[in-house]
Design an enzyme around this catalytic site. Structure first.
Site, PDB file in Angstrom:
ATOM      1  N   TYR A 160      -4.357   2.424   8.777  1.00 22.29           N
ATOM      2  CA  TYR A 160      -3.361   1.814   7.883  1.00 22.29           C
ATOM      3  C   TYR A 160      -3.386   0.283   7.966  1.00 22.29           C
ATOM      4  O   TYR A 160      -2.365  -0.365   7.713  1.00 22.29           O
ATOM      5  CB  TYR A 160      -1.968   2.347   8.221  1.00 22.29           C
ATOM      6  N   GLU A 181     -12.281   5.673   3.895  1.00 19.17           N
ATOM      7  CA  GLU A 181     -11.431   6.527   4.742  1.00 19.17           C
ATOM      8  C   GLU A 181     -12.201   7.738   5.256  1.00 19.17           C
ATOM      9  O   GLU A 181     -12.007   8.162   6.398  1.00 19.17           O
ATOM     10  CB  GLU A 181     -10.204   6.975   3.939  1.00 19.17           C
ATOM     11  N   LYS A 201      -0.343  15.502   7.631  1.00 13.79           N
ATOM     12  CA  LYS A 201       0.294  14.605   8.605  1.00 13.79           C
ATOM     13  C   LYS A 201       1.037  15.382   9.699  1.00 13.79           C
ATOM     14  O   LYS A 201       1.309  16.589   9.552  1.00 13.79           O
ATOM     15  CB  LYS A 201       1.238  13.655   7.867  1.00 13.79           C
ATOM     16  N   HIS A 231      -1.518  12.740   3.129  1.00 13.21           N
ATOM     17  CA  HIS A 231      -2.087  11.490   2.591  1.00 13.21           C
ATOM     18  C   HIS A 231      -3.150  11.823   1.555  1.00 13.21           C
ATOM     19  O   HIS A 231      -3.834  12.839   1.669  1.00 13.21           O
ATOM     20  CB  HIS A 231      -2.739  10.701   3.744  1.00 13.21           C
ATOM     21  N   ASN A 269       5.941  12.399   5.009  1.00  7.74           N
ATOM     22  CA  ASN A 269       5.702  12.927   3.663  1.00  7.74           C
ATOM     23  C   ASN A 269       4.515  13.890   3.590  1.00  7.74           C
ATOM     24  O   ASN A 269       3.882  14.029   2.552  1.00  7.74           O
ATOM     25  CB  ASN A 269       5.617  11.790   2.632  1.00  7.74           C
TER      26      ASN A 269
HETATM   27  P1  AMP Z   1      -0.213   4.821   1.205  1.00  5.35           P
HETATM   28  O1  AMP Z   1      -1.317   3.971   1.748  1.00  5.35           O
HETATM   29  O2  AMP Z   1       0.311   4.409  -0.117  1.00  5.35           O
HETATM   30  O3  AMP Z   1      -0.491   6.299   1.355  1.00  5.35           O
HETATM   31  O4  AMP Z   1       1.046   4.550   2.137  1.00  5.35           O
HETATM   32  C1  AMP Z   1       0.922   4.931   3.471  1.00  5.35           C
HETATM   33  C2  AMP Z   1       2.107   5.658   3.940  1.00  5.35           C
HETATM   34  O5  AMP Z   1       3.064   4.707   4.355  1.00  5.35           O
HETATM   35  C3  AMP Z   1       2.838   6.524   2.947  1.00  5.35           C
HETATM   36  O6  AMP Z   1       2.247   7.767   2.729  1.00  5.35           O
HETATM   37  C4  AMP Z   1       4.162   6.683   3.658  1.00  5.35           C
HETATM   38  O7  AMP Z   1       4.079   7.655   4.680  1.00  5.35           O
HETATM   39  C5  AMP Z   1       4.328   5.305   4.273  1.00  5.35           C
HETATM   40  N1  AMP Z   1       5.167   4.468   3.455  1.00  5.35           N
HETATM   41  C6  AMP Z   1       4.869   3.901   2.267  1.00  5.35           C
HETATM   42  N2  AMP Z   1       5.916   3.201   1.800  1.00  5.35           N
HETATM   43  C7  AMP Z   1       6.892   3.318   2.735  1.00  5.35           C
HETATM   44  C8  AMP Z   1       8.219   2.828   2.847  1.00  5.35           C
HETATM   45  N3  AMP Z   1       8.760   2.045   1.912  1.00  5.35           N
HETATM   46  N4  AMP Z   1       8.930   3.163   3.950  1.00  5.35           N
HETATM   47  C9  AMP Z   1       8.393   3.925   4.914  1.00  5.35           C
HETATM   48  N5  AMP Z   1       7.130   4.438   4.860  1.00  5.35           N
HETATM   49  C10 AMP Z   1       6.405   4.129   3.783  1.00  5.35           C
END
Ligand code: AMP
Length: 138
Positions: free
Chosen positions: A50, A127, A10, A116, A113
């Site tokens: 997303y 994806e 990222k 991904h 973070n």
């Molecule tokens: P995921 O599809 O589970 O990888 O989620 C996508 C991304 O959304 C995560 O890697 C985080 O960067 C972001 N994300 C997920 N949950 C939160 C949250 N509660 N607050 C802010 N960013 C989030």
């Protein structure tokens, strides 16, 4: 194709110069890089990736973050790729990521973070084809 996962290094990790170390970490964990490129996504591209999170409160911030600079999507191959890779990157929230995982080492916050990883084989295929054509996956 089975045994693949899609990752994105990222914008936070790319900006901090961690790309090479993260790729090393991934290869050291037994993954083969089948496709890789550096891109700078626009709102439409990041929002499309997303799309499942469109109704979540963090969606707009997530798109802003993912468009804030270049990132590095990669298709990775290994037996049990999706599950094993989620172990390599650690929990979404770096505060909860196990010692030695990529997010433990390189991530700052739940949003920034570092990396991904696909959460299912079906999403890995979807994806991978979001970023790469079949001809680009070796
Ligand atoms: P995921 O599809 O589970 O990888 O989620 C996508 C991304 O959304 C995560 O890697 C985080 O960067 C972001 N994300 C997920 N949950 C939160 C949250 N509660 N607050 C802010 N960013 C989030």
């Amino acid at each position: 194709m089975s045994n693949i996962t899609l990752t994105i290094i990222k914008p936070d990790a790319v900006a901090k110069g961690h790309t090479g170390k993260i790729i090393d970490h991934i290869i050291g964990a037994g993954f083969k890089v089948r496709a890789m490129k550096m891109i700078h996504m626009n709102d439409r591209e990041a929002g499309g990736f997303y799309d499942v999170h469109r109704e979540r409160p963090f969606f707009n911030d997530l798109v802003s973050f993912m468009t804030s600079g270049p990132c590095v999507p990669m298709v990775l191959e290994k037996d049990n790729a999706v599950t094993d890779f989620r172990g390599v990157i650690g929990a979404t929230n770096p505060k909860e990521a196990a010692e030695g995982t990529i997010r433990n080492l390189y991530a700052d916050s739940i949003e920034a973070n570092a990396i991904h990883g696909s959460d299912s084989d079906e999403n890995a295929r979807r994806e991978a084809s979001y970023f790469f054509s079949e001809l680009e996956i070796f």
